[in-house]
Design an enzyme around this catalytic site. Structure first.
Site, short mmCIF file in Angstrom:
data_model
loop_
_atom_site.label_atom_id
_atom_site.label_comp_id
_atom_site.label_asym_id
_atom_site.label_seq_id
_atom_site.Cartn_x
_atom_site.Cartn_y
_atom_site.Cartn_z
N GLY A 96 0.80 -1.22 0.00
CA GLY A 96 0.00 0.00 0.00
C GLY A 96 0.83 1.27 0.00
N ASN A 97 2.06 1.20 0.55
CA ASN A 97 2.91 2.40 0.59
C ASN A 97 3.29 2.85 -0.81
OD1 ASN A 97 4.55 -0.14 0.69
ND2 ASN A 97 6.23 1.28 0.42
N LYS A 100 3.11 -11.37 5.13
CA LYS A 100 4.14 -11.28 4.08
C LYS A 100 5.13 -12.44 4.21
CE LYS A 100 3.65 -6.28 4.06
NZ LYS A 100 2.60 -6.33 3.03
N LYS A 158 -9.49 -9.56 8.02
CA LYS A 158 -8.75 -8.69 7.08
C LYS A 158 -9.20 -7.24 7.23
CE LYS A 158 -6.01 -8.02 3.49
NZ LYS A 158 -4.56 -8.23 3.57
N LYS A 177 -3.38 -9.87 -0.58
CA LYS A 177 -2.63 -9.63 -1.82
C LYS A 177 -1.34 -10.44 -1.89
CE LYS A 177 0.05 -6.44 -1.35
NZ LYS A 177 1.40 -6.30 -0.76
#
Length: 309
Positions: A11-12, A271, A125, A209
């Site tokens: 998102g960054n 992640k 989420k 994602k």
């Protein structure tokens, strides 16, 4: 042919609103085209955390009757379209500036999930904006599912089932064979489940994602999955006096650190788990976690955290 790499943009890389996004994708495009120049065959996946939440809230506000309500799966599709539009245009511009004639296109992508996944009875989420504890308590009293998100505030939560397939992966494969760049599986893909023999039914969910990127990388037989985030390397004892940045992790080491709760649930944990999921599918496969601006150095083995068997 260069190495095939699936890149998952955090998102960054997109900013928090449309104006920020349009600026952010230009920086992202520069770093991504650096990889194209290095000979990598790239596939781009992006998040949609703030965007899909804003779309969902806007659709709720606009709905005058329950029949007008736009389901989450459709909101994910909308986010894929407008984020992909900015990414593909920024990439096209950067490629042409460097004299590279390589088509870029966004694929509206569906991610297959199991409608019996236990995640549907335990939403975890985070989506949309942040709330104070007091605001979150009011939402909970109204029947909304909310939770605290990695020390950053409270957010709405929705089911996050694990991906079991990427419906359009063969189209993505075809684009790569033609030397093109796909922007795909945006926001983890539109969550769909099988409804009978042929029909796919949209689900009220958001697929992570990074897990969707890992599944796509597996299906495309990618050489590496690269998860791009807000830090250069993965750390244990993050934020503490004995903080340690890691250059490499085996699957077994990662499992041990997860058991010791070194990685935040709403931040680094998924992640690392997604990186493990890809790395353990086939001997020799590796995943890299690093900053977008360090992707080129990371793929050259100069920085980042590499997860492998």
């Amino acid at each position: 042919m260069g190495k095939r790499v699936v890149l998952a943009l955090g998102g960054n890389a997109l900013g928090d609103n449309l104006a920020e996004q349009m600026l952010a994708v230009r920086d992202a495009a520069s770093a991504l085209v650096d990889l194209v120049e290095e000979g990598y065959e790239i596939v781009i996946v992006h998040g949609n955390g703030p965007q899909v939440g804003m779309i969902n809230l806007a659709m709720e506000a606009a709905a005058k009757t329950p029949e007008d309500y736009i389901p989450m799966a459709t909101c994910v599709a909308m986010s894929q379209g407008y984020i992909g539009y900015d990414i593909q245009n920024a990439l096209r511009e950067e490629l042409l500036k460097r004299g590279i004639n390589k088509p870029v296109a966004t694929i509206i992508t569906q991610t297959l999930v199991d409608d019996k996944d236990p995640a549907f009875s335990n939403p975890t989420k985070p989506i949309g904006g942040f709330f104070s504890k007091e605001e979150a308590e009011k939402l909970r009293a109204q029947g909304e599912a909310v939770m605290e998100d990695a020390g950053r505030g409270w957010r709405r939560v929705i089911a996050s089932p694990k991906p079991i397939g990427i419906v359009e992966y063969e189209i993505i494969e075809s684009m790569l064979k033609m030397g093109q760049i796909p922007v795909t599986v945006g926001g983890g893909g539109i969550p769909v489940a099988k409804d009978g023999e042929y029909r796919l039914c949209g689900m009220s969910a958001v697929v992570d994602k990074d897990f969707a990127s890992a599944k796509l990388a597996e299906l495309l037989d990618a050489d590496m999955l690269v998860i791009l985030t807000a830090v250069e390397k993965v750390a244990i004892n993050f934020g503490k006096s004995n903080e340690e940045w890691l250059s490499a992790l085996t699957i077994e080491q990662a499992k041990a650190y997860i058991a010791e709760e070194h990685f935040a649930k709403g931040s680094m944990l998924p992640k690392v788990e997604a990186a493990m999921a890809f790395a353990q599918t086939k001997p020799g496969r590796k995943a890299l976690i690093t900053l977008l601006s360090k992707a080129k150095d990371g793929l050259a083995g100069k920085t980042g955290t590499v997860i492998s068997q």
